[in-house]
Design an enzyme around this catalytic site. Structure first.
Site, short mmCIF file in Angstrom:
data_model
loop_
_atom_site.label_atom_id
_atom_site.label_comp_id
_atom_site.label_asym_id
_atom_site.label_seq_id
_atom_site.Cartn_x
_atom_site.Cartn_y
_atom_site.Cartn_z
CG ASP A 91 2.47 4.60 -6.39
OD1 ASP A 91 1.62 4.62 -7.11
OD2 ASP A 91 2.36 3.80 -5.47
CG ASP A 100 -3.78 4.95 -4.33
OD1 ASP A 100 -4.15 5.38 -3.55
OD2 ASP A 100 -4.17 4.33 -5.67
CG ASP A 151 3.38 1.03 -2.71
OD1 ASP A 151 2.85 0.00 -2.27
OD2 ASP A 151 3.20 1.83 -3.50
#
Length: 330
Positions: free
Chosen positions: A34, A36, A204
């Site tokens: 990922d 961001d 995240d």
């Protein structure tokens, strides 16, 4: 974020064998990450919206509409991006000042290059923004080693119009789970040389789950929503604080795999559902994407802190493990 045009070519995902390997490991390893909140601590879109668009209060209100199911992720996202009125270069200035990269990411990526480990970003963001951010923080030469699978965008020269080009014509736009399902149908479990690679995913938020569940090894940033979800639903994962932790763990995993398998056949840590990533890493693979109706579980793609189905305020999530049973690490 969402998408809806011609499917990406296989070249969007880094193929194996571009650089001379310096690793003693015989097993091919492929990393997907990922962007961001994972490589960078902040959300690139939020930085833009808060400074040059709808503002933080309106953005938070729009986020809430996604969480409650009042509006779809794609609908809300189009309003957010449409609120921007800033030329790309000016918008990038505030991102450059606001974004903070994981302190150990660049060293980790150099390690990947040196050991012939393809590193690919899969993101709900806009590809032109992500590429520019990587070019700036890593340098264009190093950034060129990272393939980005994300939404394209149309941005007017004067910055009065920002329009995402969604990868899929669904409520989600860029539906990672949808892509995973379609590519997995045509998956070839073996790589070109007949060996089976080890698939690593790094994330995240809960939005990473549709992709994360396809990996052999999942890394979740410590203390955030993806880790919380993994603990709650007994999903095997490895927590990390910085990419230095990931490098150390990958070295351990390589040693374990070499000892148990000699780099042959199925990896010591193997998830049979990881076919999609194995296939798109193949130089000969040509994935096809078909618009489908995603399941409730797949709609967790929406937002890191939310799991929402449009106009369905309450959703039950199965507690069945989504990955092979391994000891959950706290």
């Amino acid at each position: 974020m969402p998408i809806a045009i011609t499917p990406p070519a296989v070249s969007e995902v880094k193929s194996l064998g571009d650089a001379k390997t310096q690793s003693a490991s015989k097993r091919k390893i492929i990393c997907f990450s990922d962007f961001d909140g994972t490589i960078f601590m902040q959300d690139t879109g939020h930085v833009l919206f808060d400074n040059h668009g709808c503002g933080s209060k309106r953005r938070e209100a729009l986020d809430e509409q996604i969480k409650t199911g009042e509006r779809s992720f794609r609908d809300v996202s189009e309003e957010m991006w449409g609120s921007l009125n800033v030329p790309f270069e000016d918008g990038f200035e505030v991102m450059e000042k606001s974004l903070e990269i994981d302190p150990d990411f660049q060293n980790f990526h150099k390690y990947c290059i040196a050991n012939n480990i393809p590193f690919n970003v899969i993101s709900a963001g806009l590809k032109p923004i992500l590429r520019r951010v990587l070019d700036t923080f890593l340098g264009e030469e190093e950034s060129s080693h990272i393939e980005i699978v994300a939404n394209e965008a149309q941005i007017s020269e004067d910055g009065s119009q920002w329009k995402p080009i969604w990868r899929h014509d669904t409520e989600l736009g860029h539906d990672k789970a949808l892509s995973v399902q379609e590519a997995r149908k045509e998956a070839e479990l073996a790589c070109d040389d007949g060996s089976i690679p080890l698939i690593v995913f790094i994330g995240d938020g809960v939005s990473d789950l549709p992709a994360a569940r396809e990996a052999d090894v999942l890394f979740a940033r410590r203390g955030l929503r993806l880790e919380e979800y993994c603990v709650e639903h007994k999903i095997s994962y490895i927590p990390f604080d910085t990419f230095a932790d990931i490098r150390r763990e990958i070295e351990k995993i390589k040693e374990e795999d070499d000892k148990k398998t000699g780099g042959k056949g199925v990896p010591a840590r193997f998830n049979p559902r990881a076919n999609m990533w194995r296939r798109v890493s193949s130089r000969n693979a040509v994935p096809r994407y078909v618009v489908m109706s995603p399941t409730k579980e797949e709609k967790m793609f929406l937002w890191p802190e939310a799991f929402t189905e449009l106009k369905t305020p309450a959703i039950e999530i199965s507690e069945a493990p989504l990955m092979p049973v391994q000891e959950v690490q706290a």
